[in-house]
Design a protein around this motif. Structure first.
Motif, PDB file in Angstrom:
ATOM      1  N   UNK A 178      -7.308   8.413  -0.906  1.00 38.49           N
ATOM      2  CA  UNK A 178      -6.863   7.062  -0.551  1.00 38.49           C
ATOM      3  C   UNK A 178      -7.985   6.179   0.024  1.00 38.49           C
ATOM      4  N   UNK A 179      -8.801   6.713   0.955  1.00 37.34           N
ATOM      5  CA  UNK A 179      -9.885   5.849   1.454  1.00 37.34           C
ATOM      6  C   UNK A 179     -10.776   5.341   0.320  1.00 37.34           C
ATOM      7  N   UNK A 180     -11.056   6.189  -0.652  1.00 38.11           N
ATOM      8  CA  UNK A 180     -11.885   5.736  -1.770  1.00 38.11           C
ATOM      9  C   UNK A 180     -11.141   4.760  -2.667  1.00 38.11           C
ATOM     10  N   UNK A 181      -9.823   4.980  -2.799  1.00 43.32           N
ATOM     11  CA  UNK A 181      -9.026   4.087  -3.646  1.00 43.32           C
ATOM     12  C   UNK A 181      -8.891   2.712  -3.010  1.00 43.32           C
ATOM     13  N   UNK A 234       0.830  -1.218   0.000  1.00 41.69           N
ATOM     14  CA  UNK A 234       0.000   0.000   0.000  1.00 41.69           C
ATOM     15  C   UNK A 234       0.863   1.266   0.000  1.00 41.69           C
ATOM     16  N   UNK A 235       1.842   1.401   0.921  1.00 40.72           N
ATOM     17  CA  UNK A 235       2.679   2.607   0.866  1.00 40.72           C
ATOM     18  C   UNK A 235       3.422   2.755  -0.465  1.00 40.72           C
ATOM     19  N   UNK A 236       3.912   1.640  -0.999  1.00 36.83           N
ATOM     20  CA  UNK A 236       4.615   1.728  -2.283  1.00 36.83           C
ATOM     21  C   UNK A 236       3.662   2.196  -3.385  1.00 36.83           C
ATOM     22  N   UNK A 237       2.441   1.665  -3.375  1.00 40.94           N
ATOM     23  CA  UNK A 237       1.448   2.074  -4.371  1.00 40.94           C
ATOM     24  C   UNK A 237       1.118   3.551  -4.252  1.00 40.94           C
ATOM     25  N   UNK A 238       0.983   4.029  -3.021  1.00 39.54           N
ATOM     26  CA  UNK A 238       0.668   5.450  -2.793  1.00 39.54           C
ATOM     27  C   UNK A 238       1.816   6.325  -3.300  1.00 39.54           C
ATOM     28  N   UNK A 239       3.040   5.967  -2.913  1.00 49.40           N
ATOM     29  CA  UNK A 239       4.202   6.751  -3.347  1.00 49.40           C
ATOM     30  C   UNK A 239       4.281   6.778  -4.867  1.00 49.40           C
ATOM     31  N   UNK A 261       5.573   8.706 -12.528  1.00 41.45           N
ATOM     32  CA  UNK A 261       6.631   8.882 -13.529  1.00 41.45           C
ATOM     33  C   UNK A 261       7.949   9.407 -12.965  1.00 41.45           C
ATOM     34  N   UNK A 262       7.993   9.604 -11.655  1.00 46.96           N
ATOM     35  CA  UNK A 262       9.267   9.999 -11.049  1.00 46.96           C
ATOM     36  C   UNK A 262      10.073   8.729 -10.749  1.00 46.96           C
ATOM     37  N   UNK A 263      11.268   8.935 -10.222  1.00 42.77           N
ATOM     38  CA  UNK A 263      12.169   7.809  -9.970  1.00 42.77           C
ATOM     39  C   UNK A 263      11.513   6.739  -9.090  1.00 42.77           C
ATOM     40  N   UNK A 264      10.849   7.197  -8.014  1.00 48.54           N
ATOM     41  CA  UNK A 264      10.267   6.234  -7.079  1.00 48.54           C
ATOM     42  C   UNK A 264       9.190   5.386  -7.759  1.00 48.54           C
ATOM     43  N   UNK A 265       8.458   6.009  -8.687  1.00 44.54           N
ATOM     44  CA  UNK A 265       7.421   5.280  -9.411  1.00 44.54           C
ATOM     45  C   UNK A 265       8.049   4.182 -10.271  1.00 44.54           C
ATOM     46  N   UNK A 266       9.120   4.536 -10.963  1.00 47.47           N
ATOM     47  CA  UNK A 266       9.819   3.530 -11.787  1.00 47.47           C
ATOM     48  C   UNK A 266      10.291   2.377 -10.903  1.00 47.47           C
ATOM     49  N   UNK A 267      10.851   2.747  -9.760  1.00 52.54           N
ATOM     50  CA  UNK A 267      11.371   1.749  -8.823  1.00 52.54           C
ATOM     51  C   UNK A 267      10.249   0.796  -8.377  1.00 52.54           C
ATOM     52  N   UNK A 268       9.124   1.371  -7.968  1.00 50.39           N
ATOM     53  CA  UNK A 268       8.006   0.550  -7.495  1.00 50.39           C
ATOM     54  C   UNK A 268       7.484  -0.339  -8.618  1.00 50.39           C
ATOM     55  N   UNK A 301      -0.623  -5.844  -5.098  1.00 52.45           N
ATOM     56  CA  UNK A 301      -1.249  -4.831  -4.244  1.00 52.45           C
ATOM     57  C   UNK A 301      -0.762  -3.430  -4.628  1.00 52.45           C
ATOM     58  N   UNK A 302       0.553  -3.274  -4.807  1.00 50.54           N
ATOM     59  CA  UNK A 302       1.098  -1.956  -5.137  1.00 50.54           C
ATOM     60  C   UNK A 302       0.516  -1.437  -6.445  1.00 50.54           C
ATOM     61  N   UNK A 303       0.429  -2.301  -7.442  1.00 52.75           N
ATOM     62  CA  UNK A 303      -0.104  -1.868  -8.737  1.00 52.75           C
ATOM     63  C   UNK A 303      -1.577  -1.493  -8.641  1.00 52.75           C
ATOM     64  N   UNK A 304      -2.305  -2.284  -7.880  1.00 52.31           N
ATOM     65  CA  UNK A 304      -3.729  -1.992  -7.718  1.00 52.31           C
ATOM     66  C   UNK A 304      -3.938  -0.650  -7.014  1.00 52.31           C
ATOM     67  N   UNK A 305      -3.198  -0.440  -5.921  1.00 52.55           N
ATOM     68  CA  UNK A 305      -3.355   0.809  -5.163  1.00 52.55           C
ATOM     69  C   UNK A 305      -2.936   1.994  -6.025  1.00 52.55           C
TER      70      UNK A 305
END
Lengths: 338, 326
Positions: free
Chosen positions: A255-258, A116-121, A127-134, A219-223
């Motif tokens: 996030x609650x709705x997501x 969940x935290x990775x998906x949120x980040x 499209x930033x570095x962290x997104x590519x990483x996740x 989970x990360x991709x879904x979130x």
């Protein structure tokens, strides 16, 4: 109350599912070649002995009669007697199922608390570095076979670093706390045995991480997808126009709705984890249902295999019921429709 | 000038795209005085909404370029303030309502919770006091069973009801400026009138200025003190509503008014404007309306500036007018 209606409807559904599942597995297991009576009697048994065993087990009766007896038994809490160890199936399940469930739940916890935290980040910094990483982590997780990852972590954390045990549920030299819930973590706490708790926890880390890692990506991709979708919604624009900070918009509005669609994915993940644990259990010598059912299949131990199937189906339906109830609790629109 | 609540000067906004940047807004000046209701009218794609969103700095970060322009909101240059300062102004000093009341509220939260959140964020009112304020805002919007509405979810209410709630919310902190982007377009006509009256009444009562964006000439005519007519990302005419729409000077405004169904005579085809809005990836260097204009002259291949043609900020950007005045 509509909650009760949903529960009632689902319980009726549950009965139908179980009837269907037992019928199918029963039929298949009695149609495949192989004679359980012969397996029990052994190679050198006389035909008379084999016939006697067959008669004892009721294997000479018509199929529908055997099925009716089996289903009647289940209703009375009798899953039959396993052919191989000649023990009541229910007793075996009572030992092995909690072990598997404990592993699956902790694995789900790993997948959720990291996913969940990775998906949120990933969504917030799209499209930033962290997104590519996740995204790399997610794809790696989805495409990594759990048994192979299991071997790797054993090599590293047990073989090279010697930090964690390679298998089992608890240190073999340790007294196992009395079984109350069947969850070793809970039982050792109930018994006030912190040493046992620590050992059980250590034994859980590698298998739970291995099993959880595969679902972490899902989970990360879904979130990520659900949160991106919510952040596009008009109500987010309204919130921005009302001066609510981006941070609060993400965590208190979007996030609650997501998480609502993500609950489905988590429910499915738990179902997958239950029977997906089979291979992981083998790698980690985890004394759960996985090893039990694999051995039973090889021994043509129908009562045991069917007991496993019934329990897993039951778990599936109950998980789905839980998902539905959580849905209703968090989304007023669904409550209304029901 | 100093009493202007909102002043947009020389605004240019571009959206990068695969085929090249879309020049959505090219050189727009708009001013909203204290207590004034100002309309921006134009067809779809004329960049009315983009202009309005920029007044609250609401365009998504990183999705657009602003090569030039200065936006001054309540004396503050929006280019110089931080996001935190901007957040403090949004909802408190300047509020905005949108076209789609159906989706503008969080679907999983009760109306009361959403209203109280905004009130508590920007005012000293907390808890019970914030709730009472929310109730009074709803009652001002002629919502009788306000108490019950606070306990409802958005999907349980009609579009008109939701838009009234959103207007009530927008006035929660008595903003100096309300930006209303097509607030009644999604509503049916009878509800439209009622919502507009409530908005008008509330604005006059609190002394708030309104920047009202609409493609509906009739609504703008009724509702606004002053109007800007936009075409292809430019203001082409402005002035008091009665002047600009009553005796339009620009051929585009004239054609728009011609095209209103009430101007048609029975049995005749409805009038329309031939051609389409220019491609804004390669915007015309001359007058944007030149290609569709029936009265264009040679000079129209150069861009006309917005020039005063009468008192009361009456302005038009058309070479024909300039020729007449000389």
């Amino acid at each position: 109350m509509s909650f009760l209606n949903v529960v009632r409807r689902r319980l009726i559904f549950l009965v139908l599912v179980l009837l269907g599942v037992t019928l199918i597995t029963f039929t298949i297991s009695h149609l495949i070649p192989g004679d359980p009576a012969r397996m029990i009697a052994g190679d050198r048994a006389t035909p008379e002995i084999v016939a006697k065993i067959r008669d004892d087990l009721g294997l000479d009766r018509p199929l529908y009669e055997q099925y009716a007896r089996y289903v009647t038994g289940i209703v009375q809490g009798d899953f039959g007697t396993s052919i191989r160890p000649r023990r009541p199936v229910l007793e075996d399940l009572r030992i092995f199922f909690p072990a598997t469930l404990e592993l699956a739940l902790v694995a789900l916890l790993v997948a959720t608390s990291l996913g969940v935290p990775l998906g949120v980040a990933s969504a917030v910094w799209k499209n930033k570095l962290i997104d590519q990483f996740v995204r790399v982590i997610a794809v790696t997780g989805i495409s990594t076979p759990a048994f192979w990852l299991g071997l790797l972590v054993i090599l590293l954390f047990y073989g090279q670093l010697g930090l964690l045990p390679s298998g089992g549920r608890i240190d073999p030299s340790m007294d196992v706390p009395a079984t109350i819930t069947g969850f070793l973590l809970v039982d050792s706490l109930l018994a006030g045995r912190f040493d046992a708790f620590a050992s059980a926890f250590k034994h859980l880390i590698l298998p739970a991480f291995t099993l959880g890692f595969v679902h972490l990506g899902v989970v990360a991709r879904q979130v990520r997808a659900a949160l991106l979708d919510e952040l596009q919604q008009d109500y987010v624009r309204t919130a921005r126009a009302n001066g609510i900070s981006s941070f609060r918009i993400v965590f208190t509005e979007a996030l609650p709705n997501a998480m609502i669609p993500s609950i489905t994915v988590l429910g499915l993940a738990l179902g997958d984890l239950l029977y997906g644990a089979v291979l992981t259990e083998t790698v980690f010598a985890w004394p759960g249902m996985g090893a039990y059912v694999v051995n039973s299949i090889q021994a043509l131990d129908f009562p045991a295999v069917m007991g496993f199937t019934v329990v897993v189906s039951l778990a599936y339906v109950l998980i789905n019921l839980a998902v539905d109830l959580i849905y209703m609790a968090v989304d007023p629109r669904i409550r209304e429709v029901s | 000038m100093s009493d202007a609540v909102l002043q947009i000067e020389g605004l240019e906004i571009q959206f990068p795209g695969f085929a090249g940047a879309v020049h959505a807004v090219s050189g727009v000046d708009i001013e909203v005085g204290a207590g004034e209701i100002v309309g921006i009218v134009g067809e779809s794609g004329s960049a009315k909404s983009v202009t309005a969103m920029s007044a609250l700095r609401l365009l998504p970060k990183g999705a657009f370029d602003m090569p030039s322009g200065k936006i001054t909101l309540l004396g503050k240059d929006l280019a110089t303030i931080t996001e935190t300062e901007m957040n403090e102004m949004r909802g408190r000093d300047v509020a905005m309502i949108f076209q789609e009341p159906q989706t503008a509220l969080n679907p999983t939260k009760k109306i009361g919770k959403q209203m109280i959140k905004v009130i508590e964020l920007h005012t000293e009112l907390k808890g019970k006091a914030a709730k009472d304020h929310a109730l009074s805002l709803l009652r001002d919007m002629r919502i009788n069973d306000a108490e019950e509405i606070l306990d409802r979810y958005p999907f349980e209410l009609s579009g008109g009801m939701r838009q009234r709630i959103l207007i009530g919310m927008a006035f929660a902190c008595s903003p100096r400026l309300l930006v209303a982007d097509e607030p009644t377009t999604a509503l049916d006509v009878t509800v439209q009138r009622q919502v507009l009256q409530l908005l008008h009444h509330k604005a006059r009562q609190t002394g708030a200025s309104v920047l009202f964006i609409s493609h509906d000439l009739a609504v703008v005519n009724q509702f606004c003190d002053r109007v800007y007519v936009m075409y292809a990302g430019r203001v082409i005419e402005s002035g008091k509503t009665a002047d600009a729409l009553g005796s339009p000077a620009h051929p585009y405004t004239q054609a728009l008014i011609e095209a209103l169904p009430e101007h048609a005579k029975k049995g005749e085809a409805l009038s329309s404007i031939d051609g389409t809005v220019p491609n804004l990836v390669k915007p015309p260097t001359g007058c944007a309306f030149e290609a569709r204009c029936t009265k264009s002259i040679e000079k129209c291949i150069q861009r006309p500036a917005l020039k005063p043609i009468a008192a009361d900020k009456r302005q038009v950007a058309c070479w024909l007018k300039e020729a007449q005045n000389v």
